[in-house]
Write an enzyme that holds these catalytic residues in place. Sequence first.
Site, PDB file in Angstrom:
ATOM      1  N   ASP A  67       0.822  -1.212   0.000  1.00  0.00           N
ATOM      2  CA  ASP A  67       0.000   0.000   0.000  1.00  0.00           C
ATOM      3  C   ASP A  67       0.855   1.261   0.000  1.00  0.00           C
ATOM      4  O   ASP A  67       2.074   1.199   0.170  1.00  0.00           O
ATOM      5  CB  ASP A  67      -0.953  -0.010   1.212  1.00  0.00           C
ATOM      6  CG  ASP A  67      -0.255  -0.401   2.517  1.00  0.00           C
ATOM      7  OD1 ASP A  67       0.975  -0.246   2.608  1.00  0.00           O
ATOM      8  OD2 ASP A  67      -0.949  -0.850   3.439  1.00  0.00           O
ATOM      9  N   ASN A 136      -7.052  -3.034  14.611  1.00  0.00           N
ATOM     10  CA  ASN A 136      -8.443  -3.261  14.193  1.00  0.00           C
ATOM     11  C   ASN A 136      -8.561  -4.438  13.227  1.00  0.00           C
ATOM     12  O   ASN A 136      -9.611  -4.651  12.632  1.00  0.00           O
ATOM     13  CB  ASN A 136      -9.015  -1.994  13.549  1.00  0.00           C
ATOM     14  CG  ASN A 136      -8.271  -1.608  12.272  1.00  0.00           C
ATOM     15  OD1 ASN A 136      -7.350  -2.313  11.842  1.00  0.00           O
ATOM     16  ND2 ASN A 136      -8.665  -0.502  11.664  1.00  0.00           N
ATOM     17  N   HIS A 138      -6.850  -4.889  10.394  1.00  0.00           N
ATOM     18  CA  HIS A 138      -6.617  -4.638   8.966  1.00  0.00           C
ATOM     19  C   HIS A 138      -5.346  -5.341   8.477  1.00  0.00           C
ATOM     20  O   HIS A 138      -4.424  -5.598   9.241  1.00  0.00           O
ATOM     21  CB  HIS A 138      -6.593  -3.135   8.634  1.00  0.00           C
ATOM     22  CG  HIS A 138      -5.367  -2.384   9.057  1.00  0.00           C
ATOM     23  ND1 HIS A 138      -5.360  -1.011   9.215  1.00  0.00           N
ATOM     24  CD2 HIS A 138      -4.093  -2.778   9.347  1.00  0.00           C
ATOM     25  CE1 HIS A 138      -4.155  -0.611   9.565  1.00  0.00           C
ATOM     26  NE2 HIS A 138      -3.366  -1.659   9.657  1.00  0.00           N
TER      27      HIS A 138
HETATM   28  P1  PGA Z   1       2.681  -1.656  12.782  1.00  0.00           P
HETATM   29  O1  PGA Z   1       1.534  -1.640  11.666  1.00  0.00           O
HETATM   30  O2  PGA Z   1       3.673  -2.688  12.349  1.00  0.00           O
HETATM   31  O3  PGA Z   1       3.244  -0.260  12.755  1.00  0.00           O
HETATM   32  O4  PGA Z   1       2.022  -2.008  14.066  1.00  0.00           O
HETATM   33  C1  PGA Z   1       0.982  -2.835  11.252  1.00  0.00           C
HETATM   34  C2  PGA Z   1      -0.172  -2.551  10.316  1.00  0.00           C
HETATM   35  O5  PGA Z   1      -0.899  -1.578  10.531  1.00  0.00           O
HETATM   36  O6  PGA Z   1      -0.335  -3.320   9.366  1.00  0.00           O
END
Ligand code: PGA
Length: 267
Positions: A67, A136, A138
């Site tokens: 993304d 959450n 995702h």
């Molecule tokens: P993070 O993000 O590794 O900064 O916790 C993970 C994500 O949101 O996919």
Amino acid sequence: MKVVIQDDAAQVAAYCADLIVRRIVARPAMVLGLATGATPLALYRELVAACRAGRVSFREVSTFNLDEYWGLPAVHPQSYRHFMDRHLFDHIDIDPVNTAVPRGDAANAAQACADYEAAIARKGGIDLQLLGIGRNGHIGFNEPFSSLRSRTRIKTLSRSTIADNARFFAAGEFQPHLAITMGIGTILESRTALLVATGAAKAAAIRAMVEGPVTASCPASALQLHERAVVVIDEAAASALTDVEFFKHIERENRRLENPGPGTPPH
Ligand code: PGA
């Protein structure tokens, strides 16, 4: 879904780096899907070290990132393209031409999304897709209630994702609320999905993903439908699972099957 529980974040990074290195050594022209965020940083440091030590070469590898923030050009210091250059690509022997990150500043969003899918298809699909998970649930920027068969598209970020990522932005700095992300359907087509998570803040999302149900409320739960999903987490991220010992037992058995000792009876 294979759930591998390691003692701590350092072991998670080492385990995943070893898995990726072995895959590249076995298939030097592999197509690797990559992720941003805080969690993969230790893993990227391991990959850089492995490349510098001559244990792996990325010369023939192609990569596709999950993304990018919509509205940020590649050169923006908060762009995921910039993140990948700084933390991985600038330090390994990969050909920059073979590193793809969705364009956050494309003039035509629908065309940019279709082009990204077409580029993945031209490379023969993604062999191994690295994933983080949001609190959450995702994966990529597929926020809760994303269609489980979605493709690369523009998504509106949830309030919790914006709040979680605010730590990367200075006070008053523009923080995008939109992103271009591979869809859940795109991710499910990868030949292996490798999801990493560390820390207690991810424990509830990990439980929802592993123990189900499969639901768009927790996009990562779609990985239960993936042909080959490997989830590598530390003890803290595993702490809300109902039966941690069961997964540890399975992993011990798997290791025994992979490396049977001289006296090990066959199963
Ligand atoms: P993070 O993000 O590794 O900064 O916790 C993970 C994500 O949101 O996919």
